[in-house]
Structure formats: C-alpha cells, structure tokens
Design a protein around this motif. Structure first.
Motif, PDB file in Angstrom:
ATOM      1  N   UNK A 139      22.285   0.579  18.122  1.00 31.61           N
ATOM      2  CA  UNK A 139      23.721   0.296  18.156  1.00 31.61           C
ATOM      3  C   UNK A 139      24.529   1.602  18.096  1.00 31.61           C
ATOM      4  N   UNK A 140      24.050   2.575  17.325  1.00 29.40           N
ATOM      5  CA  UNK A 140      24.739   3.867  17.285  1.00 29.40           C
ATOM      6  C   UNK A 140      24.797   4.517  18.659  1.00 29.40           C
ATOM      7  N   UNK A 141      23.697   4.461  19.388  1.00 32.77           N
ATOM      8  CA  UNK A 141      23.669   5.017  20.743  1.00 32.77           C
ATOM      9  C   UNK A 141      24.635   4.240  21.645  1.00 32.77           C
ATOM     10  N   UNK A 142      24.660   2.930  21.495  1.00 29.15           N
ATOM     11  CA  UNK A 142      25.617   2.148  22.283  1.00 29.15           C
ATOM     12  C   UNK A 142      27.042   2.614  21.996  1.00 29.15           C
ATOM     13  N   UNK A 143      27.332   2.866  20.718  1.00 29.46           N
ATOM     14  CA  UNK A 143      28.654   3.364  20.368  1.00 29.46           C
ATOM     15  C   UNK A 143      28.943   4.722  21.000  1.00 29.46           C
ATOM     16  N   UNK A 144      27.976   5.609  20.971  1.00 29.82           N
ATOM     17  CA  UNK A 144      28.160   6.933  21.573  1.00 29.82           C
ATOM     18  C   UNK A 144      28.347   6.854  23.078  1.00 29.82           C
ATOM     19  N   UNK A 198      23.974  -4.392  11.192  1.00 33.65           N
ATOM     20  CA  UNK A 198      25.345  -4.906  11.023  1.00 33.65           C
ATOM     21  C   UNK A 198      26.373  -3.798  10.759  1.00 33.65           C
ATOM     22  N   UNK A 199      26.035  -2.842   9.901  1.00 34.10           N
ATOM     23  CA  UNK A 199      27.042  -1.808   9.608  1.00 34.10           C
ATOM     24  C   UNK A 199      27.304  -0.922  10.822  1.00 34.10           C
ATOM     25  N   UNK A 200      26.268  -0.730  11.635  1.00 30.66           N
ATOM     26  CA  UNK A 200      26.493   0.026  12.869  1.00 30.66           C
ATOM     27  C   UNK A 200      27.415  -0.751  13.809  1.00 30.66           C
ATOM     28  N   UNK A 201      27.248  -2.086  13.859  1.00 29.67           N
ATOM     29  CA  UNK A 201      28.145  -2.884  14.697  1.00 29.67           C
ATOM     30  C   UNK A 201      29.581  -2.749  14.201  1.00 29.67           C
ATOM     31  N   UNK A 202      29.720  -2.797  12.895  1.00 32.51           N
ATOM     32  CA  UNK A 202      31.057  -2.699  12.300  1.00 32.51           C
ATOM     33  C   UNK A 202      31.683  -1.318  12.526  1.00 32.51           C
ATOM     34  N   UNK A 203      30.900  -0.262  12.289  1.00 29.93           N
ATOM     35  CA  UNK A 203      31.472   1.086  12.300  1.00 29.93           C
ATOM     36  C   UNK A 203      31.308   1.813  13.624  1.00 29.93           C
ATOM     37  N   UNK A 204      30.116   1.747  14.214  1.00 33.55           N
ATOM     38  CA  UNK A 204      29.863   2.566  15.406  1.00 33.55           C
ATOM     39  C   UNK A 204      30.505   1.960  16.650  1.00 33.55           C
ATOM     40  N   UNK A 205      30.872   0.700  16.557  1.00 37.11           N
ATOM     41  CA  UNK A 205      31.596   0.064  17.668  1.00 37.11           C
ATOM     42  C   UNK A 205      33.041  -0.203  17.230  1.00 37.11           C
TER      43      UNK A 205
END
Lengths: 230, 298
Positions: free
Chosen positions: B53-58, B80-87
């Motif tokens: 998910x972090x890579x998706x955000x980047x 979940x936290x990556x969905x919340x923060x990285x997106x």
C-alpha cells in the motif's frame, strides 16, 4: 535549478527560535538541522518555484516529529512565509506538530506516524521510473528508532532486491532506538544490497559527499551519526 | 471474478500508461505476461503488505493510478494504517482489489477470513466500494473505477449469482412487491440466496454491487416501514447508512450479514453461509421472524 546559497546559521537559528516560541525542543529536532541544510543548500534540485515540477527532486521527511527545523528551513528557503512560524500548532496554523503535504508548500508527504516515509519513497521512485523520469532523485529522512518499524524492513529489502537506484535513505542516528542496532544502522541496508556511507552528522562536507555518493545502480543510504547529545 | 480482474487489468495496462499494478505475491503468476510487457508498471513487492500500500501511495504521488491487489485480510486489515495514511492522508488514492471475500477459503481458517473489510474502509472518508455479484460485472466496474480518480475498493469473491446485473450502482429493483411492501436490499453475491429466501413473500428485492456510496435516494424511494439488509460481510455494516437515510421516518431495520463471532470451524464457503444464516433457508428464517414481529395495527 540547484540551490547553492548556504543557509546562514544565524538566520536559521532565529527562524527556529520563532518556531520554538519558548518551548523546549529535543535532540530529534536539533540533530536534523545539519542534514537539512546540506540537502537544501547543496543537493536537492527543488526551489519554491519548482515545488510542482514533475522533474523536481523529492525530499520525504519520514521522521515527521522532527519538524521544527524543517519548517525553519522551508521558511529560510522561501517555500513558506516566515510569519507562518509564529503560530506553529495554533488553531489557524498550517504548520502542525507533524507536517501535512496538503497544507505546506514544498512538503512532499504528511508524516508523523513512524515507518511510512520509506515505503512512500519506494513508490515515488518507482512511479518516476515508470514515467521515464530518470533525473529526479528521491531522498527520505528517517530516524534510527523509526527503523524499528517493520514497514521499513519491507522497504529496505525490496528496494535492495530490485536495485532501485533513484532512492536515497538518510538515517539520522542519534542513538534513540530502544535496543540499538549492533554493527550500526548501515549494515541493515548493505545486507540487502544497498550502498552505504556512515558519516558525522555535523560535518557538512562529509554529509555532502555521502549524500551524493550513490552509484546509480543501487539504492543508497547515508547514516548521519549525531552523538553529542544535543 | 479473479480471472476477469486479471484479464481486464492486463488490457488496461496496455491501454493506459497511467495505470500500475502492485502485488504482494498473490496472483503474481497470473500477471506474469503483463509484467513482462510492462515491467515498470507491474510491481510485485513480495509478501509485504505494508509496502504494497505504501508503494501504491508513492506511485499515486507521482501521478499514476495504482491498483493494489491481494487477499482481503492482508490487503485491508494488515495494511489498514497504510491505507489511512499513505493514501488518504496524502490526498492521493488507489484502487484496492481483493480476493477471498469473507470466507471463500474457509478451510484455511481465521487468518484467511476477511469479513471486516468493508466496515474498516467505512471508517475512512470517500471510498467507493464495489461488491460484484457475478464475474461479468467485473470488467466494466474495474474500467470505470480505474478511469475515475477517487479511492475505491473492489471486493471479488468466488461466491456469485447465476447471472450478471449491470447498472450504475443505484439500487435496482429485481422483484417488485408493490408500494409499502418490505424492502430487501441484497449486496453482490447474496442476491440469489435472498431471492430464494423471500419466494412467495410480499417483499420487494433490490440489488446493488455498490454499497458505498449507498444509493440513499433510491432507498428512500423504495423503502416502506420494513427494511432488510443482506450483506456478504459483517452484519450491520450498512445499518448506519440506512439509519441516517431514513432518520426522518419511522422504520424497522433488519441487518443480516456475517456474524462477529469467531466460529473456529473450517469447511466450505457454503458451510459458512449456512452457519451465518446467509443461505436461502437461514435468510428465510430471519426474514420470517422479522416480519412476524410487526405489531398488528389496532
């Protein structure tokens, strides 16, 4: 587009005091100032005019709690108005205790929760590569305690295995990890195929050499050691 | 549905240079041909869901439209936290595509069950959620979702209805019992069991594959006093939405779905449907009890 003007330490100090507004800062703030100066004075190809240029270098502050020096530097470089510093954290302020990319020009990621910056940096480097943008480099500043987060291990292993050359991690090592890292933080990157340099985090020349010491084939880490306890 | 996703996504990668797929080993072999053609836009990070998910955000930060794919519990719960923060917190979005649904792989046990996914995404603002009921609904949904800009979740399952029902996500009346009849809203693959359950009952049945945003206007137009939700994830996930939509009207709501209790039982998806009361017989029992409780008007 490289900025070569050195940040006047007196000016930066005054801006930091303005942000501080009588509060006490911990070592996590002061220990980042030298790295930030070298990055913004001599390394990053980014100016207030190019914050939306797709070919700009990216600087991702992952250790978002160390934000005061970052705000002071952004003000010194003209990314944000100096007056913003006076109300840092206030109800009408755009400058929180952690930065928000949607509120602060020049800020690439909203950070604070530890362990998010390197994953986002990996994705940013991959996205630039996928679009044929080979000029911009991605720099991510982390703390040594932040490396405890498992999300960083995922990013370190993957970036090394895929030889993600556009990525540079900077680990500000002020010995704040609860259990430490035997052999030093750099070993955790090099075992995964990164190049690494460990330098005195106060030595601007050493930092500059290290920050530009990537080999363009592998991801690169600079461990900036700050041990004076400031 | 998974094959329909892979086929359509492979086409999209060829058609739209803005698209990228991020994998965490799940389905990586199926995406291998696409990865050979688009090595910079089909990225397998290994079994690393936070990084997925972090890579998706980047990627999204650089202007790409990332599609992140894995098993539902790994994609949504672990990260979940990556969905919340990285997106969300970065002001960027991605398309999340899961497989496994609530209990598709029941024999694998609790670790592979993901009935909380829609409820978890419901804690975050702005997500569109698609729960197709048939594989033929997947290509158009995926194409429209990728072409749009917002955060979206496609929840794919091995459970399915007998035929596809294509629409724009609005509540679609499948069976009309006339004005004032109790309204049953079935989400995704639970339409067929719901239809079987209310055979012979004067109940209007409406279908949707898009519980978020829920078609509240359609709900208000169709609903009488009794509303029955039938959802293939945690029971009550949409109860808050329905309650808010009908707040100005006296109404009763029966919210059916997957129970919260950990069953600690294996078996098949069909077994779990039965145990959670989501097969036709179980749904009928619940509906009968609910409608029987209507107090007679004096």
């Amino acid at each position: 587009m490289t900025t070569t003007t050195a940040t006047d330490p007196a000016v930066l100090g005054a801006l930091l005091d303005r942000t501080r507004a009588g509060r006490e800062f911990g070592p996590n703030v002061y220990s980042t100032l030298d790295v930030l100066q070298v990055l913004y004075d001599r390394v990053l190809r980014i100016t207030p005019e190019t914050v939306d240029d797709p070919d700009r270098d990216r600087f991702l502050l992952s250790k978002g709690h160390a934000v005061a020096g970052y705000y002071a530097l952004l003000a010194a470089k003209g990314f944000i108005p100096v007056a913003w510093l006076d109300d840092q954290g206030g109800p009408e302020s755009r400058l929180g205790d952690h930065p928000d990319r949607l509120l602060v020009p020049g800020v690439e990621i909203g950070s604070g929760s530890l362990g998010h910056g390197l994953g986002l940096g990996v994705g940013t480097a991959l996205g630039l590569r996928a679009q044929g943008r080979l000029t911009p480099r991605v720099y991510v500043l982390l703390g040594d305690a932040e490396l405890d987060e498992g999300s960083n291990h995922e990013a370190i292993a993957y970036a090394g295995a895929t030889e993600l050359a556009g990525l540079t991690a900077i680990v500000l090592d002020n010995r704040s990890a609860s259990h430490g890292w035997p052999g030093g933080a750099a070993s955790r990157f090099t075992v995964n195929g990164w190049t690494a340099a460990t330098v005195d985090g106060r030595d601007h020349e050493a930092l500059h050499t290290a920050l530009t010491g990537h080999d363009n084939h592998r991801p690169h880490v600079v461990v900036a050691v700050v041990t004076d306890g400031e | 549905m998974r094959e329909a996703f892979i086929d359509t996504m492979t086409e999209l990668l060829a058609e739209d240079p803005r698209t990228a797929v991020v994998l965490a080993d799940i389905s990586a072999a199926s995406f291998a041909p696409a990865a050979r053609r688009h090595p910079d836009r089909v990225l397998n990070v290994g079994i690393r869901e936070q990084l997925l998910v972090g890579v998706a955000g980047g990627l999204a930060l650089t202007g790409l439209r990332p599609v992140a794919h894995s098993y539902a519990p790994f994609l949504v719960e672990r990260a979940y936290e990556q969905i919340k923060l990285d997106l969300g917190h970065q002001g960027v979005s991605a398309v999340l595509v899961s497989v496994g649904a609530s209990y598709d792989r029941a024999a694998a046990g609790r670790t592979h069950l993901g009935p909380a996914d829609v409820a978890l995404l419901d804690t975050l603002p702005g997500w569109t959620v698609h729960v197709p009921g048939h594989r033929d609904e997947v290509p158009a949904l995926l194409r429209a979702t990728v072409a749009a800009d917002g955060p979206a979740y496609l929840r794919l399952s091995t459970q399915h209805n007998d035929r596809a029902r294509s629409n724009d996500g609005a509540l679609q009346v499948v069976r009309d019992a006339g004005p004032g009849a109790p309204l049953l809203v079935a989400v995704g693959p639970l339409l067929d069991p719901a239809l079987a359950a209310v055979a012979g009952l004067p109940v209007t049945v409406a279908y949707t594959h898009r519980p978020r945003p829920f078609d509240t206007a359609g709900l208000r137009a169709l609903a009488g006093t009794e509303v029955i939700l039938v959802e293939p994830y945690l029971a009550g996930t949409s109860a808050r939405v329905v309650g808010a939509a009908l707040a100005d009207r006296p109404h009763r709501l029966l919210a059916l779905g997957v129970g919260r209790e950990e069953l600690r039982r294996y078996g098949s998806a069909e077994d779990h449907s039965r145990w959670h009361g989501l097969d036709a017989a179980g749904l009928r029992r619940s509906v009968d009890a609910f409608l029987a409780a209507v107090p007679a008007l004096a």
